[in-house]
Design an enzyme around this catalytic site. Sequence first.
Site, PDB file in Angstrom:
ATOM      1  N   GLY A  54       0.711  -1.207  -0.041  1.00  0.00           N
ATOM      2  CA  GLY A  54       0.005   0.065  -0.069  1.00  0.00           C
ATOM      3  C   GLY A  54       0.901   1.473   0.059  1.00  0.00           C
ATOM      4  N   TYR A  55       0.370   2.125   0.916  1.00  0.00           N
ATOM      5  CA  TYR A  55       1.145   3.639   0.993  1.00  0.00           C
ATOM      6  C   TYR A  55       2.613   3.379   1.499  1.00  0.00           C
ATOM      7  CZ  TYR A  55      -3.144   5.857  -0.509  1.00  0.00           C
ATOM      8  OH  TYR A  55      -4.036   6.323  -1.293  1.00  0.00           O
ATOM      9  N   VAL A 141       0.682   1.302   8.970  1.00  0.00           N
ATOM     10  CA  VAL A 141       0.071  -0.137   9.429  1.00  0.00           C
ATOM     11  C   VAL A 141      -1.246  -0.421   9.588  1.00  0.00           C
ATOM     12  CG1 VAL A 141       0.406  -1.884  11.406  1.00  0.00           C
ATOM     13  CG2 VAL A 141       2.390  -0.166  10.983  1.00  0.00           C
ATOM     14  N   TYR A 229      -7.131   8.146   6.602  1.00  0.00           N
ATOM     15  CA  TYR A 229      -8.224   8.512   5.560  1.00  0.00           C
ATOM     16  C   TYR A 229      -9.477   9.011   5.885  1.00  0.00           C
ATOM     17  CZ  TYR A 229     -11.151   6.856   1.403  1.00  0.00           C
ATOM     18  OH  TYR A 229     -12.017   6.848   0.023  1.00  0.00           O
ATOM     19  N   TYR A 239     -17.119   3.473   7.030  1.00  0.00           N
ATOM     20  CA  TYR A 239     -15.720   4.050   7.339  1.00  0.00           C
ATOM     21  C   TYR A 239     -15.579   5.146   8.134  1.00  0.00           C
ATOM     22  CZ  TYR A 239     -10.556   4.236   6.681  1.00  0.00           C
ATOM     23  OH  TYR A 239      -9.528   4.041   6.713  1.00  0.00           O
ATOM     24  N   LYS A 248      -9.098   5.741  13.113  1.00  0.00           N
ATOM     25  CA  LYS A 248      -8.587   6.997  12.332  1.00  0.00           C
ATOM     26  C   LYS A 248      -8.662   8.353  13.199  1.00  0.00           C
ATOM     27  CE  LYS A 248      -7.168   4.494   8.949  1.00  0.00           C
ATOM     28  NZ  LYS A 248      -5.683   4.247   9.023  1.00  0.00           N
ATOM     29  N   VAL A 277      -6.517   0.942  -4.262  1.00  0.00           N
ATOM     30  CA  VAL A 277      -6.659  -0.640  -4.316  1.00  0.00           C
ATOM     31  C   VAL A 277      -5.494  -1.084  -3.330  1.00  0.00           C
ATOM     32  CG1 VAL A 277      -7.492  -2.768  -5.201  1.00  0.00           C
ATOM     33  CG2 VAL A 277      -8.117  -0.394  -6.341  1.00  0.00           C
ATOM     34  N   THR A 278      -5.999  -1.533  -2.334  1.00  0.00           N
ATOM     35  CA  THR A 278      -4.732  -1.935  -1.412  1.00  0.00           C
ATOM     36  C   THR A 278      -5.290  -3.378  -0.583  1.00  0.00           C
ATOM     37  OG1 THR A 278      -5.456  -0.731   0.680  1.00  0.00           O
ATOM     38  CG2 THR A 278      -3.920   0.145  -0.898  1.00  0.00           C
TER      39      THR A 278
END
Length: 396
Positions: A54-55, A141, A229, A239, A248, A277-278
Site C-alpha cells: 500500500g502507501y 500499518v 483516510y 468507514y 482514525k 486499491v490495497t
Amino acid sequence: MSLREIKPGNRGYLYLNSHPAGCATVVDRMWQQLPGPADDRPGPVALVVGASAGYGLAATLTGLRSHRMRGLGIAFEAPGTVRRTASAGWYRTARTAELAAEAGADFGFLNGNAFSASVKAEALDRLAARFGKVDLLIYSVAAPRRADPLTGEVHHSVIRPLGADYRAKSLVFEDDAPRIGGLHLPAAEPAEAEATVQVMGGADWQLWIEALESRGLLAEGFRTVALSYVGSEITAPIYRAGTIGAAKQHLEDTARALDTRLAGLGRAHTVVAGAAVTQASTAIPSIALYTSILHRVAGDGWQTTADQAQALWAQLTGPATATDDQNRIRLDAWELDPAVQAAVGTVWEQVDTDTIADTADTTWFRDQVAQLYGWNVPGVDYTTPVETAVPWPTVL
C-alpha cells in the site's frame, strides 16, 4: 531451489497465494514511474513501519528512488513453505531491496511484528549502530489484531458501523461477471469499537516515538507521519463514521498530541490519503464498488499510491508543510473534489447489475486486486516455472 509453475488461488478478493515474478514486476513498474534524485547528497535516515504494501510501499520506493533515503523498513510477512508461496509482501520487499542496492541506497528490511517490544528494540538497535539519530518515521500499518505490549491482551479489529446497522450496495463477481449485491452489517458493540481503536489507532505509533525518544534517537528537525483516510460521504457509515473511523480519529488525536510533545524538536502529522486499491481497503464492505465508480469518474485525475507518495515526500522535504485546520497533510483533494463526488454519488444511486459495466471500472478493479498478489500483471508469463523460495533481504 523451489522452481515451479503456480496458478492463482483465490476466494473473492482474497488470494491464497502470490506470484514472485508478478510481485517483482509490480515493484519495478512503480520504481520506473518515479523520478531519480535531484542531487547526490545523502537523504534522510528514515524508519518506515509497514513498508511492504500500500502507501507504505509507495512511500518506501519514493524515498529510495527520488530522495536517497537511508535507514530501515519493517514488514510482517510470511515466508514460503513446501506447499505455499511466500506472502506477496515478502516478494515485494525482496525486489525493493534489490532495487535499493542497485541504486546504492543504505537501507535494510526487518521482518517482524511492529507491535512487539522486541521488534522495536531490534529496529532501534540497528538504526543506532549504523546511523545514530533518525530524521523521519513513516507509520503505515493495517492489521487485524494487536497484542498490548504492556498487558498482553490481544485486541481484534472489526469493520462495523457505529450506532446503527449498515445496509448498502456491494460489488460481486460471479463467473467473472460483475453484479450488484447487497450487504447488511450490524452495529458494533462498544467493546468492538474500543478494540478496533486499540489495533488501528495511534497507540502503537506513539510507542514508537516514545521508544526513539527514550534512546535519544530523535534528530533535530525530526518528522513523523501516519497514514489516515477520510473518504466520501457515500462510504462514511462503514468507514469514517464506523469503527475504523473511530480508530482514525484516535490516530489523528495522537498526531496532535505528539506534535505538541515534539515542539522545538520536530513535527508529527497524519496524512489523509486518497482512495486506493490495497490489501487493507479490499476488506472494507462497499469500497470495491465505490472505488470502481470513482476510478471511472476521475479518469486522468486518478492519483495512484506512487503519485500520492511523491506529493507526500514533497511536503516532507519542502520548506513548509501545508496542513488543514486539523493539522493534517491532505493528499485527497482529487478524490473529494465536489464535482467528482457529485458524479460518483449519482452513479452510486442509480447503478444496478445491468448498468454496472458501463458506469464503473469493475474489470480494472478486479485486475488491481489480483496485482496486489502478483497476478494479472502485464508482461508476466504465468506458464513459466518460477523460483518461489526467495530469501528475505539481508538486514542492516
